[in-house]
Write a protein that holds these residues in place. Structure first.
Motif, mmCIF file in Angstrom:
data_model
loop_
_atom_site.group_PDB
_atom_site.id
_atom_site.type_symbol
_atom_site.label_atom_id
_atom_site.label_comp_id
_atom_site.label_asym_id
_atom_site.label_seq_id
_atom_site.Cartn_x
_atom_site.Cartn_y
_atom_site.Cartn_z
ATOM 1 N N ASP A 195 0.837 -1.201 0.000
ATOM 2 C CA ASP A 195 0.000 0.000 0.000
ATOM 3 C C ASP A 195 0.873 1.252 0.000
ATOM 4 N N ARG A 197 0.792 5.117 0.811
ATOM 5 C CA ARG A 197 -0.047 6.025 1.586
ATOM 6 C C ARG A 197 0.591 7.406 1.702
ATOM 7 N N LEU A 218 -4.806 6.253 1.618
ATOM 8 C CA LEU A 218 -4.401 5.242 0.646
ATOM 9 C C LEU A 218 -4.385 5.838 -0.757
ATOM 10 N N GLU A 221 -2.520 0.481 -4.405
ATOM 11 C CA GLU A 221 -2.347 -0.851 -3.821
ATOM 12 C C GLU A 221 -1.553 -1.742 -4.766
ATOM 13 N N ASN A 222 -1.133 -2.887 -4.241
ATOM 14 C CA ASN A 222 -0.465 -3.940 -5.020
ATOM 15 C C ASN A 222 0.887 -3.504 -5.576
#
Length: 273
Positions: A195, A197, A218, A221-222
């Motif tokens: 993640d 952020r 956030l 992702e990934n």
């Protein structure tokens, strides 16, 4: 005289041949359709991964271009950092600025005169920076030093009056008589969970927080910190020199369902304090 009628139809052999032929045609068509759907799904997945990485890079690029000179610092750029470490990039965002007539240099003072300027976006938590010559001096936030707290209640941007929350002495004069108004530091951190952020509204720390306090917003992702077993360095900073500006390199790799997308992007950072 009796007439004999001959009944025509399919023999068993003909029926079997037809079934075999239709089966072969159906199998070929099914393979074609399946492969076409898989190709479409792969294309959509790659496009989604690219969009994820591109949005993250664009967001960071916009903010990094307004970074205060010599305020960029990065955690985890040495060979000792591994894919199990959290990587963070931190900087002060410039919100406004102008030229000053003189700043308290020989003795501490609570104000100074400047050319009229635009009020900072976050006046209640803004800082005044004069000749930020080194990263450590900014985050140490000493008095004397290059960074002081901005007093929004007494400052008058339209008339060029800059007030500080307490008496302060700046360590150096800017060669161009320039001062900056910045907000609190911002951090982008990428952890082992993949993640990315964004952190803001936290206290200035002499030691870089990894990550800062709070959950952070956030952004993506990934993201991967390992490429075939080799640790990835998502953030790198090359300080400026007399010949060029500083450069931040963003190296983001996104993975989903065994599909990889890598975006490598460079951002120029202003070099003149």
């Amino acid at each position: 005289m009796r007439m004999r009628h001959r009944h025509t139809g399919f023999t068993l052999v003909e029926l079997v041949v037809v079934i075999v032929v239709l089966g072969a045609i159906s199998a070929g068509t099914a393979v074609y359709i399946v492969r076409s759907m898989e190709a479409y799904s792969d294309t959509v997945r790659r496009d989604q991964l690219t969009s994820t990485a591109r949005i993250a890079v664009e967001k960071m690029t916009r903010e990094l271009r307004n970074a205060l000179p010599n305020s960029v610092r990065i955690r985890c750029t040495t060979p000792s950092c591994t894919s199990s470490d959290t990587h963070c990039i931190e900087f002060f965002p410039v919100q406004s600025g102008s030229s000053y007539e003189s700043v308290p240099r020989t003795a501490a003072n609570v104000s100074f005169a400047a050319v009229d300027y635009i009020a900072p976006q976050t006046p209640a938590t803004a800082y005044v920076a004069v000749y930020p010559y080194s990263t450590s001096s900014l985050y140490d936030k000493n008095n004397p030093g290059p960074l002081a707290d901005y007093d929004d209640s007494n400052s008058d941007p339209a008339n060029g009056e800059v007030y500080l929350t307490s008496s302060h002495r700046f360590t150096h004069d800017s060669p161009h008589k320039r001062f900056f108004l910045t907000g609190p530091p911002i951090s982008y951190c990428l952890g082992t969970g993949g993640d990315l952020r964004r952190y803001q509204n936290y206290s200035i720390n002499s030691a870089q927080p990894v990550p800062p306090a709070g959950s952070g917003a956030l952004l993506a992702e990934n993201l991967q910190l390992s490429d075939g077993g080799t640790a990835v360095t998502p953030f790198r900073y090359d300080p400026g020199s007399l010949q060029r500006n500083g450069v931040v390199t963003l190296d983001l790799r996104v993975r989903q369902d065994n599909e990889w997308v890598r975006l490598l992007h460079e951002v120029q950072i202003r070099n003149v304090p």
